[in-house]
Design a protein around this motif. Structure first.
Motif, PDB file in Angstrom:
ATOM      1  N   PRO A 106      44.570 -27.915   4.469  1.00  0.00           N
ATOM      2  CA  PRO A 106      45.510 -26.669   5.576  1.00  0.00           C
ATOM      3  C   PRO A 106      46.694 -26.247   4.578  1.00  0.00           C
ATOM      4  O   PRO A 106      47.095 -25.209   4.483  1.00  0.00           O
ATOM      5  N   HIS A 107      47.202 -27.291   3.855  1.00  0.00           N
ATOM      6  CA  HIS A 107      48.633 -27.038   2.884  1.00  0.00           C
ATOM      7  C   HIS A 107      48.162 -26.064   1.683  1.00  0.00           C
ATOM      8  O   HIS A 107      48.930 -25.100   1.459  1.00  0.00           O
ATOM      9  N   GLN A 137      42.357 -33.519   3.585  1.00  0.00           N
ATOM     10  CA  GLN A 137      43.537 -33.516   4.403  1.00  0.00           C
ATOM     11  C   GLN A 137      44.599 -32.704   3.762  1.00  0.00           C
ATOM     12  O   GLN A 137      45.529 -32.201   4.393  1.00  0.00           O
ATOM     13  N   LEU A 138      44.371 -32.315   2.339  1.00  0.00           N
ATOM     14  CA  LEU A 138      45.286 -31.332   1.890  1.00  0.00           C
ATOM     15  C   LEU A 138      45.035 -29.814   2.045  1.00  0.00           C
ATOM     16  O   LEU A 138      45.558 -28.877   1.656  1.00  0.00           O
ATOM     17  N   ALA A 191      47.534 -22.508   2.980  1.00  0.00           N
ATOM     18  CA  ALA A 191      48.793 -21.908   3.246  1.00  0.00           C
ATOM     19  C   ALA A 191      49.398 -21.313   1.707  1.00  0.00           C
ATOM     20  O   ALA A 191      49.860 -20.147   1.682  1.00  0.00           O
ATOM     21  N   VAL A 192      49.455 -22.167   0.694  1.00  0.00           N
ATOM     22  CA  VAL A 192      50.035 -21.734  -0.435  1.00  0.00           C
ATOM     23  C   VAL A 192      49.010 -20.524  -1.194  1.00  0.00           C
ATOM     24  O   VAL A 192      49.600 -19.554  -1.629  1.00  0.00           O
TER      25      VAL A 192
END
Length: 127
Positions: free
Chosen positions: A100-101, A97-98, A104-105
């Motif tokens: 995609p975040h 679940q993490l 991006a970083v």
């Protein structure tokens, strides 16, 4: 380099490509396929070329997640544990679940690093 962070580079010649094809990174980079690899099963250890090294170092479970970038490519986030039980399904779902975040970083910092390298190259070619 931060402790716990390892960065690898690969020479893209014929032997480098063969090394990539025998690694868990290949399905990630080419198809965006996540890897859930249990290193406690002797038959699974040889699935990828790095398996024996990880197994001998005491790792029991290897997760690799495809990080989708905006240009359509994939990079990877890998996590290993030496816990005899490995990661639980809940751990894997949470980390997934993490993704995609994290992607991006990581993409932001990759672009920033490329811009810095380009600027350094341009400055070097001026002088």
């Amino acid at each position: 380099m931060h402790e716990g962070r390892k960065e690898n580079s690969l020479v893209w010649d014929e032997s480098g490509l063969e090394l990539l094809k025998s690694s868990p990174m290949y399905p990630i980079y080419t198809k965006g396929t996540n890897i859930d690899w249990r290193l406690t099963d002797e038959n699974e250890v040889t699935r990828y070329s790095i398996g024996q090294e990880l197994h001998e170092a005491g790792y029991s479970h290897y997760l690799a997640f495809a990080l989708p970038f905006s240009d359509g490519t994939f990079k990877a986030l890998t996590i290993q544990t030496k816990s005899a039980e490995g990661f639980s399904n809940g751990h894997a779902v949470f980390i997934g679940q993490l993704v995609p975040h994290v992607a991006a970083v990581v993409e932001h910092y990759s672009q920033q690093r490329l811009a810095q390298m380009r600027q350094a190259f341009e400055l070097a070619s001026i002088t």
